[in-house]
Design a protein around this motif. Structure first.
Motif, mmCIF file in Angstrom:
data_model
loop_
_atom_site.group_PDB
_atom_site.id
_atom_site.type_symbol
_atom_site.label_atom_id
_atom_site.label_comp_id
_atom_site.label_asym_id
_atom_site.label_seq_id
_atom_site.Cartn_x
_atom_site.Cartn_y
_atom_site.Cartn_z
ATOM 1 N N PRO A 60 -11.920 2.085 13.396
ATOM 2 C CA PRO A 60 -11.852 1.105 12.302
ATOM 3 C C PRO A 60 -11.029 1.627 11.136
ATOM 4 C CG PRO A 60 -14.026 2.118 12.407
ATOM 5 C CD PRO A 60 -13.292 2.551 13.634
ATOM 6 N N LEU A 61 -10.364 0.709 10.435
ATOM 7 C CA LEU A 61 -9.449 1.091 9.368
ATOM 8 C C LEU A 61 -9.760 0.313 8.097
ATOM 9 C CD1 LEU A 61 -6.133 0.941 11.435
ATOM 10 C CD2 LEU A 61 -7.376 3.012 10.805
ATOM 11 N N ARG A 62 -9.378 0.903 6.970
ATOM 12 C CA ARG A 62 -9.416 0.207 5.696
ATOM 13 C C ARG A 62 -7.972 -0.005 5.254
ATOM 14 N NH1 ARG A 62 -12.449 3.472 2.862
ATOM 15 N NH2 ARG A 62 -14.390 2.305 3.011
ATOM 16 N N VAL A 63 -7.577 -1.263 5.070
ATOM 17 C CA VAL A 63 -6.210 -1.614 4.670
ATOM 18 C C VAL A 63 -6.255 -2.117 3.240
ATOM 19 C CG1 VAL A 63 -4.159 -2.973 5.201
ATOM 20 C CG2 VAL A 63 -5.681 -2.239 7.052
ATOM 21 N N PHE A 171 9.609 -1.286 -2.629
ATOM 22 C CA PHE A 171 9.172 -1.300 -1.233
ATOM 23 C C PHE A 171 7.672 -1.047 -1.200
ATOM 24 C CE2 PHE A 171 8.141 0.778 2.763
ATOM 25 C CZ PHE A 171 8.859 0.063 3.708
ATOM 26 N N TYR A 172 6.925 -1.972 -0.598
ATOM 27 C CA TYR A 172 5.468 -1.854 -0.487
ATOM 28 C C TYR A 172 5.084 -1.366 0.900
ATOM 29 C CZ TYR A 172 0.922 -3.611 1.037
ATOM 30 O OH TYR A 172 -0.324 -3.735 1.625
ATOM 31 N N ALA A 173 4.179 -0.393 0.959
ATOM 32 C CA ALA A 173 3.624 0.063 2.229
ATOM 33 C C ALA A 173 2.111 -0.041 2.138
ATOM 34 C CB ALA A 173 4.042 1.500 2.532
ATOM 35 N N PRO A 174 1.440 -0.704 3.093
ATOM 36 C CA PRO A 174 -0.012 -0.846 3.022
ATOM 37 C C PRO A 174 -0.704 0.508 3.085
ATOM 38 C CG PRO A 174 0.813 -1.538 5.167
ATOM 39 C CD PRO A 174 2.008 -1.322 4.303
ATOM 40 N N MET A 175 -1.780 0.643 2.340
ATOM 41 C CA MET A 175 -2.592 1.856 2.338
ATOM 42 C C MET A 175 -3.585 1.760 3.497
ATOM 43 S SD MET A 175 -3.020 4.607 0.233
ATOM 44 C CE MET A 175 -2.783 4.082 -1.459
ATOM 45 N N VAL A 176 -3.276 2.425 4.599
ATOM 46 C CA VAL A 176 -4.120 2.373 5.794
ATOM 47 C C VAL A 176 -4.819 3.714 5.957
ATOM 48 C CG1 VAL A 176 -4.173 1.978 8.284
ATOM 49 C CG2 VAL A 176 -2.514 0.753 6.866
ATOM 50 N N VAL A 230 0.567 11.598 -0.308
ATOM 51 C CA VAL A 230 -0.102 10.986 -1.466
ATOM 52 C C VAL A 230 -1.361 11.776 -1.736
ATOM 53 C CG1 VAL A 230 -1.166 8.890 -2.383
ATOM 54 C CG2 VAL A 230 0.809 8.716 -0.864
ATOM 55 N N GLN A 231 -1.468 12.305 -2.943
ATOM 56 C CA GLN A 231 -2.590 13.184 -3.261
ATOM 57 C C GLN A 231 -3.885 12.412 -3.410
ATOM 58 O OE1 GLN A 231 -2.381 15.032 -7.154
ATOM 59 N NE2 GLN A 231 -1.148 13.353 -7.935
ATOM 60 N N LYS A 232 -4.990 13.148 -3.344
ATOM 61 C CA LYS A 232 -6.316 12.578 -3.515
ATOM 62 C C LYS A 232 -6.417 11.862 -4.853
ATOM 63 C CE LYS A 232 -11.180 14.021 -3.749
ATOM 64 N NZ LYS A 232 -12.117 15.167 -3.653
ATOM 65 N N HIS A 233 -6.995 10.625 -4.827
ATOM 66 C CA HIS A 233 -7.164 9.892 -6.067
ATOM 67 C C HIS A 233 -8.366 8.973 -5.950
ATOM 68 C CE1 HIS A 233 -4.612 7.270 -3.570
ATOM 69 N NE2 HIS A 233 -5.214 6.265 -4.195
ATOM 70 N N HIS A 234 -8.824 8.498 -7.087
ATOM 71 C CA HIS A 234 -10.005 7.640 -7.164
ATOM 72 C C HIS A 234 -9.571 6.183 -7.209
ATOM 73 C CE1 HIS A 234 -13.655 5.848 -9.081
ATOM 74 N NE2 HIS A 234 -14.257 6.738 -8.316
ATOM 75 N N ARG A 235 -10.260 5.351 -6.419
ATOM 76 C CA ARG A 235 -9.852 3.936 -6.349
ATOM 77 C C ARG A 235 -11.065 3.044 -6.216
ATOM 78 N NH1 ARG A 235 -7.760 1.415 -1.702
ATOM 79 N NH2 ARG A 235 -6.918 3.352 -0.963
ATOM 80 N N ASN A 236 -11.102 1.947 -6.985
ATOM 81 C CA ASN A 236 -12.125 0.927 -6.820
ATOM 82 C C ASN A 236 -11.799 0.085 -5.603
ATOM 83 O OD1 ASN A 236 -13.508 1.675 -9.119
ATOM 84 N ND2 ASN A 236 -12.274 0.350 -10.426
ATOM 85 N N SER A 237 -12.812 -0.273 -4.810
ATOM 86 C CA SER A 237 -12.579 -1.099 -3.632
ATOM 87 C C SER A 237 -12.323 -2.531 -4.057
ATOM 88 C CB SER A 237 -13.801 -1.050 -2.721
ATOM 89 O OG SER A 237 -14.022 0.260 -2.262
#
Length: 237
Positions: A60-63, A171-176, A230-237
């Motif tokens: 399973p993936l998070r996009v 250019f956009y690339a999805p975060m998978v 891409v380094q570790k970072h904090h993100r709201n879902s």
């Protein structure tokens, strides 16, 4: 009509109507099937029944923060984005909705059209808000600035096509990313990961240094040509 999903079977009446093409109507989709999910449809003539099935992903993936447990179409996922109510969200939504989308879900849009359609306003204030939003998305690994081209009708191409006028683009690339064992509902840390760059682009020296630092503590695989870190970072879902 029946939907078989995650081992459950749901049956309900669904009239078949023709509107240009034949369509099943009044479908009630399970809440955990996000936009872009592939389904297969089988017609059982003897029973007069259609069966819709989803196909589980091996991993399973998070996009871009949306969880996908079943096979999906990356192009549809990109188009059917639901942005948050922020300048960053408005810019990302504009690129995904109006840009040229490729098979892997990546997209490209001219910065000129982005400025006109992002809804951040005109003049110095609009330019300031747009620049800040783009810079934030670049830091997060969603956008990269590239040089593409446009044809006489204004359609973008990347890489640049011969004989067309060049243009500055994003250019956009999805975060998978894989879904971790324990998934937090509201916010989470995104661990460092390797992301594909637009064709012809290379990682900056800063990203190379970050990759070498991170590879000492986690197995993130080799950094192949055409990829960045891409380094570790904090993100709201």
């Amino acid at each position: 009509m029946a939907i078989e999903h995650r081992g459950d079977r749901t049956e309900f009446d669904s009239p078949l109507r023709q509107d240009v093409e034949w369509q099943f109507t009044d479908l009630t989709w399970p809440a955990d099937i996000p936009p872009g999910t592939f389904v297969t449809v089988e017609w059982h003539e003897r029973k007069g029944e259609a069966i819709i099935r989803t196909t589980p992903l091996e991993e399973p993936l998070r996009v871009d923060g949306v969880e996908y447990w079943h096979e999906y179409d990356p192009k549809v996922v990109t188009r059917d984005s639901r942005p948050d109510k922020s300048n960053r969200g408005a810019v990302l939504h504009t690129v995904r909705k109006l840009g040229r989308v490729f098979d892997d879900g990546s997209a490209v849009l001219t910065e000129e059209l982005l400025a006109k359609r992002s809804g951040l306003g005109r003049g110095q204030k609009g330019a300031f808000l747009l620049k800040n939003a783009i810079d934030q998305l670049i830091r997060e690994g969603f956008l990269t600035r590239v040089t593409g081209s446009v044809d006489s009708a204004g359609h973008p191409s990347y890489p640049p096509a011969d004989g067309q006028a060049t243009a500055d683009m994003v250019f956009y690339a999805p975060m998978v990313e894989p879904i971790p064992t324990e998934s937090h509902r509201n916010e989470h840390w995104v661990t460092g990961f390797i992301r594909k760059l637009p064709r012809g682009s290379q990682p900056t020296q800063k990203q190379l240094d970050l990759y070498h630092q991170a590879s000492q503590f986690q197995d993130i695989g080799p950094l192949k040509p055409g990829y960045t870190f891409v380094q570790k970072h904090h993100r709201n879902s």
